[in-house]
Enzyme design. Structure first.
Site, PDB file in Angstrom:
ATOM      1  N   ASP A   7      18.472  -3.058  -7.242  1.00  0.00           N
ATOM      2  CA  ASP A   7      18.183  -3.247  -8.664  1.00  0.00           C
ATOM      3  C   ASP A   7      16.853  -2.600  -8.995  1.00  0.00           C
ATOM      4  O   ASP A   7      16.376  -1.742  -8.249  1.00  0.00           O
ATOM      5  CB  ASP A   7      18.238  -4.742  -9.026  1.00  0.00           C
TER       6      ASP A   7
ATOM      7  N   SER B 264      10.092 -12.194  -4.028  1.00  0.00           N
ATOM      8  CA  SER B 264      11.543 -12.013  -4.129  1.00  0.00           C
ATOM      9  C   SER B 264      12.122 -11.135  -3.019  1.00  0.00           C
ATOM     10  O   SER B 264      13.329 -11.142  -2.813  1.00  0.00           O
ATOM     11  CB  SER B 264      11.891 -11.403  -5.489  1.00  0.00           C
TER      12      SER B 264
ATOM     13  N   HIS C 164      14.361  -4.139  -5.949  1.00  0.00           N
ATOM     14  CA  HIS C 164      14.675  -4.624  -4.600  1.00  0.00           C
ATOM     15  C   HIS C 164      15.590  -3.692  -3.828  1.00  0.00           C
ATOM     16  O   HIS C 164      16.481  -3.075  -4.416  1.00  0.00           O
ATOM     17  CB  HIS C 164      15.335  -6.010  -4.704  1.00  0.00           C
TER      18      HIS C 164
END
Ligand SMILES: *[C@@H]1O[C@H](CO)[C@@H](O)[C@H](O)[C@H]1NC(C)=O
Ligand SMILES: *[C@@H]1O[C@H](CO)[C@@H](O)[C@H](O)[C@H]1NC(C)=O
Ligand SMILES: *[C@@H]1O[C@H](CO)[C@@H](O)[C@H](O)[C@H]1NC(C)=O
Ligand SMILES: *[C@@H]1O[C@H](CO)[C@@H](O)[C@H](O)[C@H]1NC(C)=O
Length: 366
Positions: free
Chosen positions: A331, A38, A334
């Protein structure tokens, strides 16, 4: 008259300088192939029907052009975008968006493709948490059985080899494997010691890098793992909001193993070059001197709810901070675009302290 001559002379010198400059700028990358999780997913997971690991809802993308969620786990651009921008190419589009649009004979873009998928790990089994991410082994299979074959069709065999030998093969993965090992309730520690686990991560990644070498890869950009023990999700699990030292300790061990594996790989394969990115080291600098980088908040997430905005993840009902440039974390896991930008600047242009044995700019020129 004299003035005119000297003006002409300086114009001439000026154009020489401009020409010289443009020659050195001309070392562009013809393409980039991105593998990972991600941290660099630019929308592959949006095409997985059942996946929970998607960033296709607000507030992701709040600072992206058009303020749209695109599948990037970020307020704006992520490291894959920023690296592509530095390398002078468009962000390699998600492989799954290309195959879902593919009519019989349209070709993959020459400038590269991204296989990165949120939730993915080096191990197939790491995917079990989310089920619907594309593990590294599968990403490489898509590259070698589909994209590589298509490039050979487009450019011919030797044309494809030449193109790929100058392209960047960027790999950003491993955080999910380690977070999985150290997550509470994991049974992985019963199966192997942390040392065995990180050794197997390194060995598995080595096989992957060798297999893409068989399909033309010569220039590798390989990211180490960042200080995952300090991400908001981990700090939130500690009463005094401190980092998970055990997770960080084994991250450092993994990074050391990875660095020496790459050295070994180069002496084995001979015809490769690489840049190992010490993301952990850059992050430690953020913590030590946040204000140097414009950060006021290194612990809390920007988007989320509760303590450290880490008790509820970044979902549409969450709130988000007003200034995304002064937060390291977007978040639970990340970085913000601001933090990613500093990572990428540092590893692209910076000293050997953070990009070993050469930075990405030097790798492109190598
Ligand atoms: C795929 O098709 C959709 C809908 O037609 C379009 O919005 C999207 O941009 C396309 N993706 C690519 C990578 O061309
Ligand atoms: C991981 O999955 C791939 C298929 O995508 C398979 O070829 C490979 O053997 C698997 N690796 C392990 C260690 O199970
Ligand atoms: C919090 O983190 C510190 C530093 O790693 C550690 O010494 C302490 O045991 C942790 N506390 C809890 C409750 O996990
Ligand atoms: C946001 O933070 C950055 C970096 O600390 C700072 O330069 C900027 O002035 C801040 N913007 C606002 C609107 O406060």
């Amino acid at each position: 008259m004299g003035l005119k001559v000297s003006t002409m002379t300086s114009l001439f010198l000026f154009s020489l300088l401009v020409l010289g400059f443009s020659f050195s700028e001309a070392q562009k990358v013809p393409g980039m192939y991105v593998f990972g999780d991600s941290l660099v997913d630019v929308g592959n997971n949006n095409h997985l029907k059942l996946s929970l690991a998607k960033a296709d809802f607000p507030h992701n993308g709040v600072d992206f052009p058009g303020k749209k969620p695109t599948g990037r786990f970020s307020n704006g651009h992520n490291s894959a975008d920023l690296l592509a921008e530095k390398a002078g190419i468009v962000t390699p589009p998600p492989y799954l968006s290309l195959v879902s649009n593919k009519t019989s004979n349209n070709a993959f873009p020459i400038t590269g493709v991204s296989f990165a998928s949120g939730g993915a790990g080096i191990f197939n089994s790491t995917d079990q948490l989310f089920k619907q991410s594309v593990p590294l082994s599968k990403q490489v299979e898509y590259y070698s059985t589909v994209v590589y074959q298509d490039l050979v069709r487009q450019l011919g065999s030797s044309g494809a080899q030449l193109h790929l030998s100058k392209s960047l093969f960027t790999v950003v993965i491993g955080s999910n494997d380690l977070l999985g090992y150290f997550s509470s309730g994991s049974d992985l520690p019963k199966k192997s010691t942390p040392q065995q686990y990180v050794d197997l991560m390194v060995l598995t990644l080595k096989q992957v890098l060798k297999s893409v070498h068989n399909f033309g890869a010569r220039k590798y950009v390989i990211a180490g793992i960042g200080a995952i023990g300090c991400c908001p999700s981990q700090r939130n699990q500690n009463k005094t909001e401190e980092c998970n030292e055990e997770a960080n300790y084994w991250t450092v061990k993994y990074n050391e193993g990875l660095k020496s594996m790459l050295q070994g790989l180069k002496s084995e394969l001979k015809d490769i070059d690489y840049s190992f990115l010490d993301i952990y080291g850059v992050f430690v600098r953020f913590i030590q001197t946040p204000s140097t980088f414009g950060f006021n908040e290194i612990k809390s997430a920007c988007c989320g709810l509760g303590n450290l905005r880490a008790q509820v993840p970044c979902v549409p009902v969450s709130s988000y901070c007003s200034n995304r440039s002064d937060h390291v974390f977007w978040d639970l896991y990340h970085p913000t675009e601001a933090a990613a930008r500093i990572f990428v600047d540092t590893i692209f242009h910076g000293s050997q302290q953070y990009a070993v044995p050469m930075n990405v700019e030097q790798l492109i020129g190598a």
